[in-house]
Design a protein around this motif. Structure first.
Motif, PDB file in Angstrom:
ATOM      1  N   GLU A 114       0.838  -1.197   0.000  1.00  0.00           N
ATOM      2  CA  GLU A 114       0.000   0.000   0.000  1.00  0.00           C
ATOM      3  C   GLU A 114       0.877   1.252   0.000  1.00  0.00           C
ATOM      4  OE1 GLU A 114      -3.670   0.358   2.098  1.00  0.00           O
ATOM      5  OE2 GLU A 114      -3.484  -1.678   2.898  1.00  0.00           O
ATOM      6  N   GLY A 115       0.479   2.230  -0.786  1.00  0.00           N
ATOM      7  CA  GLY A 115       1.235   3.466  -0.894  1.00  0.00           C
ATOM      8  C   GLY A 115       2.413   3.393  -1.839  1.00  0.00           C
ATOM      9  N   TYR A 116       2.501   2.303  -2.614  1.00  0.00           N
ATOM     10  CA  TYR A 116       3.644   2.118  -3.517  1.00  0.00           C
ATOM     11  C   TYR A 116       3.730   3.220  -4.563  1.00  0.00           C
ATOM     12  CZ  TYR A 116       0.555   0.832  -7.320  1.00  0.00           C
ATOM     13  OH  TYR A 116      -0.390   0.878  -8.302  1.00  0.00           O
ATOM     14  N   GLU A 117       2.566   3.774  -4.967  1.00  0.00           N
ATOM     15  CA  GLU A 117       2.545   4.678  -6.110  1.00  0.00           C
ATOM     16  C   GLU A 117       3.351   5.953  -5.864  1.00  0.00           C
ATOM     17  OE1 GLU A 117      -1.070   5.094  -3.535  1.00  0.00           O
ATOM     18  OE2 GLU A 117      -0.154   3.451  -4.642  1.00  0.00           O
ATOM     19  N   ARG A 118       3.298   6.485  -4.659  1.00  0.00           N
ATOM     20  CA  ARG A 118       4.039   7.724  -4.388  1.00  0.00           C
ATOM     21  C   ARG A 118       5.528   7.450  -4.204  1.00  0.00           C
ATOM     22  NH1 ARG A 118      -1.056   8.744  -2.455  1.00  0.00           N
ATOM     23  NH2 ARG A 118      -1.883  10.797  -3.060  1.00  0.00           N
ATOM     24  N   VAL A 119       5.866   6.250  -3.749  1.00  0.00           N
ATOM     25  CA  VAL A 119       7.274   5.881  -3.621  1.00  0.00           C
ATOM     26  C   VAL A 119       7.866   5.595  -4.995  1.00  0.00           C
ATOM     27  CG1 VAL A 119       8.884   4.192  -2.645  1.00  0.00           C
ATOM     28  CG2 VAL A 119       6.896   4.962  -1.310  1.00  0.00           C
ATOM     29  N   LEU A 120       7.088   4.949  -5.831  1.00  0.00           N
ATOM     30  CA  LEU A 120       7.575   4.501  -7.133  1.00  0.00           C
ATOM     31  C   LEU A 120       7.607   5.624  -8.163  1.00  0.00           C
ATOM     32  CD1 LEU A 120       8.325   1.964  -8.872  1.00  0.00           C
ATOM     33  CD2 LEU A 120       5.891   1.784  -9.413  1.00  0.00           C
ATOM     34  N   TYR A 121       6.612   6.496  -8.113  1.00  0.00           N
ATOM     35  CA  TYR A 121       6.424   7.461  -9.189  1.00  0.00           C
ATOM     36  C   TYR A 121       6.377   8.868  -8.607  1.00  0.00           C
ATOM     37  CZ  TYR A 121       4.452   9.376 -13.530  1.00  0.00           C
ATOM     38  OH  TYR A 121       4.240  10.091 -14.675  1.00  0.00           O
ATOM     39  N   LYS A 122       7.407   9.627  -8.818  1.00  0.00           N
ATOM     40  CA  LYS A 122       7.541  10.946  -8.186  1.00  0.00           C
ATOM     41  C   LYS A 122       6.481  11.933  -8.658  1.00  0.00           C
ATOM     42  CE  LYS A 122      11.044  12.802 -11.436  1.00  0.00           C
ATOM     43  NZ  LYS A 122      10.459  12.147 -12.551  1.00  0.00           N
ATOM     44  N   ASP A 123       5.931  11.733  -9.854  1.00  0.00           N
ATOM     45  CA  ASP A 123       4.921  12.647 -10.392  1.00  0.00           C
ATOM     46  C   ASP A 123       3.498  12.151 -10.156  1.00  0.00           C
ATOM     47  OD1 ASP A 123       6.750  14.500 -11.384  1.00  0.00           O
ATOM     48  OD2 ASP A 123       7.034  13.366 -13.235  1.00  0.00           O
ATOM     49  N   TYR A 124       3.320  11.217  -9.214  1.00  0.00           N
ATOM     50  CA  TYR A 124       1.998  10.616  -9.043  1.00  0.00           C
ATOM     51  C   TYR A 124       0.947  11.644  -8.631  1.00  0.00           C
ATOM     52  CZ  TYR A 124      -1.820   7.715  -7.397  1.00  0.00           C
ATOM     53  OH  TYR A 124      -3.064   7.164  -7.208  1.00  0.00           O
ATOM     54  N   ASP A 125       1.280  12.525  -7.695  1.00  0.00           N
ATOM     55  CA  ASP A 125       0.299  13.510  -7.232  1.00  0.00           C
ATOM     56  C   ASP A 125      -0.120  14.451  -8.361  1.00  0.00           C
ATOM     57  OD1 ASP A 125      -0.018  12.687  -4.560  1.00  0.00           O
ATOM     58  OD2 ASP A 125       1.883  13.615  -4.014  1.00  0.00           O
ATOM     59  N   ARG A 126       0.820  14.807  -9.215  1.00  0.00           N
ATOM     60  CA  ARG A 126       0.472  15.653 -10.353  1.00  0.00           C
ATOM     61  C   ARG A 126      -0.401  14.882 -11.343  1.00  0.00           C
ATOM     62  NH1 ARG A 126       5.168  18.624 -13.704  1.00  0.00           N
ATOM     63  NH2 ARG A 126       5.828  16.456 -13.919  1.00  0.00           N
ATOM     64  N   PHE A 127      -0.075  13.606 -11.544  1.00  0.00           N
ATOM     65  CA  PHE A 127      -0.899  12.761 -12.411  1.00  0.00           C
ATOM     66  C   PHE A 127      -2.317  12.638 -11.852  1.00  0.00           C
ATOM     67  CE2 PHE A 127      -2.558   8.452 -13.256  1.00  0.00           C
ATOM     68  CZ  PHE A 127      -2.639   8.493 -14.635  1.00  0.00           C
ATOM     69  N   LEU A 128      -2.431  12.460 -10.543  1.00  0.00           N
ATOM     70  CA  LEU A 128      -3.735  12.344  -9.901  1.00  0.00           C
ATOM     71  C   LEU A 128      -4.517  13.650 -10.031  1.00  0.00           C
ATOM     72  CD1 LEU A 128      -5.389  10.273  -8.278  1.00  0.00           C
ATOM     73  CD2 LEU A 128      -4.455  11.294  -6.195  1.00  0.00           C
ATOM     74  N   ALA A 129      -3.830  14.768  -9.856  1.00  0.00           N
ATOM     75  CA  ALA A 129      -4.499  16.068  -9.986  1.00  0.00           C
ATOM     76  C   ALA A 129      -4.995  16.289 -11.411  1.00  0.00           C
ATOM     77  CB  ALA A 129      -3.540  17.184  -9.571  1.00  0.00           C
ATOM     78  N   ASP A 130      -4.195  15.889 -12.400  1.00  0.00           N
ATOM     79  CA  ASP A 130      -4.617  16.029 -13.797  1.00  0.00           C
ATOM     80  C   ASP A 130      -5.809  15.122 -14.104  1.00  0.00           C
ATOM     81  OD1 ASP A 130      -2.625  17.852 -14.216  1.00  0.00           O
ATOM     82  OD2 ASP A 130      -1.232  16.434 -15.139  1.00  0.00           O
ATOM     83  N   THR A 131      -5.871  13.966 -13.443  1.00  0.00           N
ATOM     84  CA  THR A 131      -7.001  13.059 -13.646  1.00  0.00           C
ATOM     85  C   THR A 131      -8.287  13.671 -13.107  1.00  0.00           C
ATOM     86  OG1 THR A 131      -5.508  11.154 -13.440  1.00  0.00           O
ATOM     87  CG2 THR A 131      -7.861  10.727 -13.194  1.00  0.00           C
ATOM     88  N   LYS A 132      -8.177  14.388 -12.005  1.00  0.00           N
ATOM     89  CA  LYS A 132      -9.355  15.002 -11.383  1.00  0.00           C
ATOM     90  C   LYS A 132      -9.747  16.321 -12.040  1.00  0.00           C
ATOM     91  CE  LYS A 132      -8.325  13.110  -6.787  1.00  0.00           C
ATOM     92  NZ  LYS A 132      -7.972  13.456  -5.389  1.00  0.00           N
ATOM     93  N   ALA A 133      -8.823  16.926 -12.772  1.00  0.00           N
ATOM     94  CA  ALA A 133      -9.078  18.266 -13.331  1.00  0.00           C
ATOM     95  C   ALA A 133     -10.218  18.249 -14.350  1.00  0.00           C
ATOM     96  CB  ALA A 133      -7.802  18.786 -13.981  1.00  0.00           C
TER      97      ALA A 133
END
Length: 313
Positions: free
Chosen positions: A294-313
């Motif tokens: 659990e939580g692998y995505e933020r450890v693995l992918y440094k741009d995950y939060d930006r990707f998530l924000a773009d998905t919600k935009a």
């Protein structure tokens, strides 16, 4: 996000599926032989045709499966597929089955099952609506199946430009299946994704009064915007259809309250980030067979939060 799409267990389900040994060529040959045996003596006899007859038959089969999406002409004209309308309201109309045709019945036990069945049975009607809608702008709607990504050029995907792609090794095998595509006279292609909203809710006003198999009519309005959890699917469909596909038409279809068609443009920056995330998951967990935590995505992918924000935009 709907409960059916959220939770770390969904990641584990996908991971377990991805680490399974893929079907080999030998398995496919064996499966084909078994299917041929089950097909019956009439079809097996075709293998004993003369060379000329076999060659003609192969030509016919190739003709059936040959599609050209570069222009607006369909392999079959609209008149050969849809029934012309007797009124001027729509070019083509829905023709229901005659009343004397026996219809199958399904024992539905849950609202979720009813919604799945509704979505499948109403898809053709929604595609007919697309045929009528896009015809006014010169668009021709085509049936489409699985679109494997490995058949498309990937020069526009920024994260793949630095090193060659090795399918199944540096990049997972990926594909997408739009419900249809529409081609326009200028040669452009747009995907069509249909979401049919079932007009059913759980029967009963309280948890005690709810019983399995009881339903209530709960027709919703068509969506006025695309929910975030659909965005990766829609962008992947555009990627798998090739660089000439620049948009997806998202159809939100209701039983009694109409349809909205929402156009989502292609976002190559978003697509590159999405492919990079899939690539890193593949390299870190699928090839190594290491279970994702659990939580692998933020450890693995440094741009995950930006990707998530773009998905919600």
């Amino acid at each position: 996000v709907p409960r059916s799409l959220s939770g770390h267990h969904k990641v584990l389900d996908a991971w377990q599926h991805l680490i399974m040994t893929p079907c080999s060529i030998q398995d496919l040959v064996k499966l084909g032989f078994t299917m041929q045996q089950e097909y019956g003596e009439e079809h097996i006899a075709k293998s004993f045709q003369s060379k000329g007859a076999a060659r003609r038959n192969r030509g016919k089969q190739r003709g059936k499966h040959k599609h050209d999406f570069s222009g607006a002409d369909s392999p079959l004209s609209d008149e050969e597929v849809w029934t012309p309308s007797s009124t001027a309201t729509f070019p083509y109309t829905y023709v229901p089955l005659p009343r004397n045709v026996q219809r199958s019945t399904i024992n539905v036990q849950s609202v979720g099952q009813a919604r799945m069945i509704w979505g499948s049975t109403q898809e053709a009607t929604s595609i007919l609506a697309a045929v009528n809608f896009f015809r006014s702008s010169g668009g021709v709607v085509h049936e489409i199946g699985l679109c494997p990504l490995e058949t498309q050029p990937l020069g526009d995907v920024a994260c793949l430009q630095s090193s060659p792609v090795s399918w199944g090794k540096t990049l997972p095998l990926m594909g997408a299946s739009p419900d249809a595509i529409v081609t326009f006279p200028d040669g452009t292609i747009e995907a069509i994704e249909v979401k049919n909203h079932a007009p059913f809710g759980t029967g009963g006003s309280t948890s005690k009064s709810m019983k399995p198999g009881t339903f209530a009519i709960s027709d919703v309005e068509p969506y006025l915007e695309i929910a975030p959890w659909h965005i990766p699917q829609l962008q992947l469909e555009m990627l798998c259809l090739g660089p000439q596909c620049r948009a997806v038409n998202f159809m939100s279809c209701t039983a009694l309250k109409g349809i909205t068609i929402l156009k989502l443009p292609r976002n190559d920056v978003y697509i590159s980030r999405m492919v990079e995330l899939a690539q890193q998951f593949h390299n870190s967990f699928v090839l190594t067979r290491r279970m994702p935590t659990e939580g692998y995505e933020r450890v693995l992918y440094k741009d995950y939060d930006r990707f998530l924000a773009d998905t919600k935009a």
